[in-house]
Design a protein around this motif. Sequence first.
Motif, PDB file in Angstrom:
ATOM      1  N   ARG A 135       1.249  -1.016   0.023  1.00 18.38           N
ATOM      2  CA  ARG A 135      -0.206   0.149   0.198  1.00 18.38           C
ATOM      3  C   ARG A 135       0.759   0.919   0.145  1.00 18.38           C
ATOM      4  N   LEU A 136       0.875   2.130  -1.301  1.00 20.42           N
ATOM      5  CA  LEU A 136       1.810   3.732  -0.973  1.00 20.42           C
ATOM      6  C   LEU A 136       1.278   4.380   0.198  1.00 20.42           C
ATOM      7  N   ALA A 137       2.175   5.486  -0.202  1.00 21.71           N
ATOM      8  CA  ALA A 137       1.114   6.328   0.708  1.00 21.71           C
ATOM      9  C   ALA A 137      -0.207   6.977   0.325  1.00 21.71           C
ATOM     10  N   SER A 138      -0.476   6.821  -0.927  1.00 19.62           N
ATOM     11  CA  SER A 138      -1.637   7.300  -1.810  1.00 19.62           C
ATOM     12  C   SER A 138      -2.691   6.473  -1.859  1.00 19.62           C
ATOM     13  N   GLY A 139      -2.512   5.513  -0.558  1.00 20.78           N
ATOM     14  CA  GLY A 139      -3.437   4.607  -0.411  1.00 20.78           C
ATOM     15  C   GLY A 139      -3.650   3.543  -1.318  1.00 20.78           C
ATOM     16  N   ALA A 140      -3.096   3.301  -2.548  1.00 20.63           N
ATOM     17  CA  ALA A 140      -3.154   2.977  -3.553  1.00 20.63           C
ATOM     18  C   ALA A 140      -3.312   1.549  -3.907  1.00 20.63           C
ATOM     19  N   PHE A 141      -3.305  -0.124  -3.125  1.00 21.25           N
ATOM     20  CA  PHE A 141      -2.966  -0.736  -3.501  1.00 21.25           C
ATOM     21  C   PHE A 141      -2.285  -1.629  -4.851  1.00 21.25           C
ATOM     22  N   VAL A 142      -1.005  -2.143  -4.247  1.00 19.19           N
ATOM     23  CA  VAL A 142      -0.448  -2.712  -5.079  1.00 19.19           C
ATOM     24  C   VAL A 142      -0.034  -4.434  -5.531  1.00 19.19           C
ATOM     25  N   ARG A 143      -0.744  -4.827  -5.995  1.00 22.56           N
ATOM     26  CA  ARG A 143      -0.323  -5.989  -6.031  1.00 22.56           C
ATOM     27  C   ARG A 143       0.676  -7.115  -6.174  1.00 22.56           C
ATOM     28  N   ILE A 144       1.039  -8.312  -5.803  1.00 26.31           N
ATOM     29  CA  ILE A 144       3.168  -8.076  -5.893  1.00 26.31           C
ATOM     30  C   ILE A 144       2.123  -9.621  -6.545  1.00 26.31           C
ATOM     31  N   ASP A 145       3.420 -10.204  -7.675  1.00 22.47           N
ATOM     32  CA  ASP A 145       3.196 -11.828  -8.153  1.00 22.47           C
ATOM     33  C   ASP A 145       4.524 -11.741  -6.888  1.00 22.47           C
ATOM     34  N   ALA A 146       4.454 -13.175  -6.387  1.00 19.18           N
ATOM     35  CA  ALA A 146       5.246 -13.799  -6.110  1.00 19.18           C
ATOM     36  C   ALA A 146       6.115 -14.826  -6.155  1.00 19.18           C
ATOM     37  N   HIS A 147       5.605 -15.093  -7.340  1.00 22.17           N
ATOM     38  CA  HIS A 147       7.047 -16.300  -8.252  1.00 22.17           C
ATOM     39  C   HIS A 147       6.386 -16.033  -9.734  1.00 22.17           C
ATOM     40  N   VAL A 148       7.268 -15.612  -9.982  1.00 24.18           N
ATOM     41  CA  VAL A 148       7.888 -15.167 -11.264  1.00 24.18           C
ATOM     42  C   VAL A 148       9.397 -16.106 -11.806  1.00 24.18           C
ATOM     43  N   HIS A 149       9.798 -16.318 -13.269  1.00 26.81           N
ATOM     44  CA  HIS A 149      10.899 -16.837 -13.198  1.00 26.81           C
ATOM     45  C   HIS A 149      11.494 -15.738 -14.537  1.00 26.81           C
ATOM     46  N   LEU A 150      13.029 -16.136 -14.650  1.00 24.01           N
ATOM     47  CA  LEU A 150      13.401 -15.475 -15.893  1.00 24.01           C
ATOM     48  C   LEU A 150      14.248 -16.416 -16.315  1.00 24.01           C
ATOM     49  N   TRP A 151      14.799 -16.001 -17.786  1.00 27.53           N
ATOM     50  CA  TRP A 151      15.271 -16.695 -18.400  1.00 27.53           C
ATOM     51  C   TRP A 151      16.397 -17.108 -19.816  1.00 27.53           C
ATOM     52  N   ARG A 152      17.666 -17.134 -20.170  1.00 29.25           N
ATOM     53  CA  ARG A 152      17.883 -17.322 -21.288  1.00 29.25           C
ATOM     54  C   ARG A 152      18.413 -18.373 -21.791  1.00 29.25           C
ATOM     55  N   ARG A 156      12.389 -21.297 -24.631  1.00 32.20           N
ATOM     56  CA  ARG A 156      12.678 -19.812 -25.276  1.00 32.20           C
ATOM     57  C   ARG A 156      13.003 -19.051 -24.580  1.00 32.20           C
ATOM     58  N   ASP A 157      13.594 -17.889 -24.957  1.00 31.40           N
ATOM     59  CA  ASP A 157      14.148 -16.811 -23.443  1.00 31.40           C
ATOM     60  C   ASP A 157      12.506 -16.030 -23.241  1.00 31.40           C
ATOM     61  N   PHE A 158      12.415 -16.255 -22.099  1.00 27.19           N
ATOM     62  CA  PHE A 158      11.746 -15.082 -21.861  1.00 27.19           C
ATOM     63  C   PHE A 158      12.914 -14.243 -20.475  1.00 27.19           C
ATOM     64  N   LEU A 159      12.882 -12.674 -21.032  1.00 29.54           N
ATOM     65  CA  LEU A 159      13.937 -12.014 -20.361  1.00 29.54           C
ATOM     66  C   LEU A 159      13.007 -10.598 -19.751  1.00 29.54           C
ATOM     67  N   LEU A 160      13.467  -9.884 -19.424  1.00 34.68           N
ATOM     68  CA  LEU A 160      12.607  -8.630 -18.506  1.00 34.68           C
ATOM     69  C   LEU A 160      11.492  -7.790 -19.503  1.00 34.68           C
ATOM     70  N   SER A 161      11.632  -7.519 -20.416  1.00 30.30           N
ATOM     71  CA  SER A 161      10.981  -6.817 -21.472  1.00 30.30           C
ATOM     72  C   SER A 161       9.149  -7.910 -21.221  1.00 30.30           C
ATOM     73  N   ASP A 162      10.074  -9.482 -21.466  1.00 31.56           N
ATOM     74  CA  ASP A 162       8.458  -9.970 -21.195  1.00 31.56           C
ATOM     75  C   ASP A 162       7.427  -9.976 -20.031  1.00 31.56           C
ATOM     76  N   LEU A 163       8.453 -10.198 -19.595  1.00 28.75           N
ATOM     77  CA  LEU A 163       8.000 -10.147 -18.296  1.00 28.75           C
ATOM     78  C   LEU A 163       7.378  -8.930 -17.644  1.00 28.75           C
ATOM     79  N   LEU A 164       8.210  -7.480 -17.826  1.00 31.73           N
ATOM     80  CA  LEU A 164       7.694  -5.811 -17.284  1.00 31.73           C
ATOM     81  C   LEU A 164       5.981  -6.347 -18.507  1.00 31.73           C
ATOM     82  N   ALA A 165       5.797  -6.899 -19.747  1.00 29.13           N
ATOM     83  CA  ALA A 165       4.791  -6.246 -20.716  1.00 29.13           C
ATOM     84  C   ALA A 165       3.805  -7.186 -19.435  1.00 29.13           C
TER      85      ALA A 165
END
Length: 289
Positions: free
Chosen positions: A6-23, A40-49
């Motif tokens: 929860r940010l100072a603004s009061g907005a809730f932030v959803r967290i994904d507690a289990h992801v992977h990245l790999w080359r 195949r590769d799963f890299l940072l750009s894929d995750l952020l999308a």
Amino acid sequence: MKLLTRLASGAFVRIDAHVHLWRYRPEEYPWIESGSTIARDFLLSDLLAELAGNDVGGCVVVQARQSDAETRWLAGLVAKVPQILGVVGWVDLRSLQVSADLERAAPGIVGYRHVVQDEPDDLFLLDPGFIRGVRAVAKRGFTYDLLVNRFQLRYVPAFLDAIGAARIVLDHAAKPDIARGAWRPWATEIAAIASRPAVFCKISGLVTEADHQNWRPAHLKPYLDHLLECFGPERLIWGSDWPVCRLAASYHDVLGLASDYVQRRCARYAEAIFGQNASRAYGLGGVLK
């Protein structure tokens, strides 16, 4: 410092507690079937999308390869990427130098994991060297992610007795055999583990334990009901298990499955299951960096 759920603004932030990245290299990921959708590769750009497209504000990245190099690579992303709140890395827990290795842990490491499910020895969890390493992890304030399969679940109570006080996160609910509708002994053993108040459980990786092509939410419901009854909403943690989940479902579908279930069964605990419990389990703390 990182963001709270929860940010100072009061907005809730959803967290994904289990992801992977790999080359992806076949020789480095033998558990990934050649030609599958995740070979195949799963890299940072894929995750952020995926995070942005599904209104998920942060994540915990979990090791996918038992490698110091992978752990260093992932830890290096924490300071650069606001969405990555922490890393569950790998260290050789049976090494006589494990205490020294943990002292040198990179900033951003919040826990460690060993892929116990792939160990051929049924009694691996009770190996004295392994137990010594997990105790060292706990002593230094890190969380330990416990990745076991349903056949190894019977040894977990003795393991928990041996390691003493520690924050434990059970990955993927110990992988029940949902595809075959199997129930016991998994259900009985889960209840015994849930009686330990320091153990959290991730509701993650369940779609890939169901029939990949034909699963329906109704197939997972009895297992989710049991986990909710045993752990309570205060110790359940949502994780997508992306990109492994893609074997059976999209990120959007996995999130939707969990969201719909929580809204029906325990809506007032949605913020806990989708963020606050992960923050407690991993000691994420802080605000947006």
